[in-house]
Scaffold this active site. Sequence first.
Site, short mmCIF file in Angstrom:
data_model
loop_
_atom_site.label_atom_id
_atom_site.label_comp_id
_atom_site.label_asym_id
_atom_site.label_seq_id
_atom_site.Cartn_x
_atom_site.Cartn_y
_atom_site.Cartn_z
N ASP A 1 0.87 -1.17 0.00
CA ASP A 1 0.00 0.00 0.00
C ASP A 1 0.92 1.24 0.00
O ASP A 1 2.08 1.16 0.39
CB ASP A 1 -0.88 -0.03 1.25
N ASP B 1 -0.17 5.11 0.73
CA ASP B 1 -0.41 6.14 1.75
C ASP B 1 -0.34 5.53 3.14
O ASP B 1 -1.07 4.58 3.44
CB ASP B 1 -1.80 6.77 1.54
MG LIG Z 1 -2.81 3.27 3.41
#
Ligand SMILES: [Mg+2]
Length: 348
Positions: A26, A28
Site C-alpha cells: 500500500d 499512503d
Molecule cells: Mg494506506
Amino acid sequence: MAGTVRTSPSGSPRALREAYDTALLDLDGVVYVAGDAVPHAVGALEEARIAGMRLAYVTNNASRTPETVAAHLCDLGIPADAGDVITSAQAVARLIAERHPPGSRVLAVGGEGLREALRAQGMSVVESADDEPAVVAQGYGGPHLEWGRLGEAALAVGRGAEWFASNTDLTLPGDRGILPGNGAAVEVVRLATRWMRDAPEPRIAGKPQPPMHRETVLRTGARRPLVVGDRLDTDIEGAHVGGVDSLLVLTGLTDAAQLLAAPPEHRPAYVARDLRGLAQPHPEPAGDAGSGFGCAGWKAGAASGELVLDGEGEVLDGLRALCAAAWTAAGPGRCTLEADKALARLGL
Ligand SMILES: [Mg+2]
C-alpha cells in the site's frame, strides 16, 4: 488465511523479504504520508529489492495514473515504473470489461487515472448522462471534481446504467487532516437515487474486495505474496479475503490499540513499526489462555477485564504477545479487554 480464525501473529524465522517473493505494498501511510516518504521506507525497500523481493505498489486511489505514481516514487528515491503500480482504476476497468463489450459507453466520474484505465480496456468514455452510457464508473476525482459530475452520475444510474466504483474509502489522509474520499462521492449518488424502486448498489473493485487482489496477482505474477498495509479494513481485510499473508505497519492510520481490538478478518499475520519489518525475522508468540502468551522476553495475559504484560525486551515482541492474548480472548469477536496500561509499558 480465509476461513480460519487467527488468534495469534504468525512467526517467520527468516526475514520476510526472503520468505515471500513479492511485496504488495500500500502507498499512503506505508511508503509515503501526504506525499513525503515515511521514515526508513526508502532504505528498507532498496534493501528488500537487493535481497530479491519483487516490489509492487497497490493503491485504492484511482485518481492518478500508474505513470504519475511511479514518477512520484522515483522522486522519493524509490525506483519504480508504471508496471510496478496497480490502481483500483485498473481493477474496476477490468471488472467493467468482463461485463460489457469493447466500445461500451462509460460515464467516468473521477480523475485521469480512471479514464486512462477505461480506455485501456477498450471502453468509450463519455461525459454526460445524455450520451446514454451503459455504465457509470466512479473513482476519486481529487479536490477539483465538480458537483455537476455527481449529478450526471445520479441521472445515468437513475436511467438504468450499471454502477461501478473503484473503491469506497469514505475518507483519505491529507496534509491538513482527514478529507472525504471516493466513498463519500459514492454516497452522494446513492442518496440522489434513493427514489428508485430497487435501490441500486455499485459494484466495487478496490481493497478489500476480491477484484483488486485478483488484478494485483494477475499483473505481478506473485506466487508467494505478502500484502503490506496500514489499514485494517482495506489492506489487511483484502489480504484475508484473498487468502494471503499480511504485514501491518504502524506508520499510518492504525495504532496498537486498534490492532489488539481487531476482529478476525482484520488481524494481520505480522506487525512491524515500519518497513524495516521486511528485513527482520518475526518471533511467534507461544502459550495459551490459562498460562499466558510468551514472546521473546515478554509474557501477556488477561486478568480482571484487562490485558496484562510482564517482562522486557523489544517493543514489538511485547505487542506480539499482547496480540495473542487479546485475539485468543476475543475469538471470533472483538477484544474488549482494557489495554491502556499494557500498551503504556511498551510506550505505544
Ligand atoms: Mg494506506
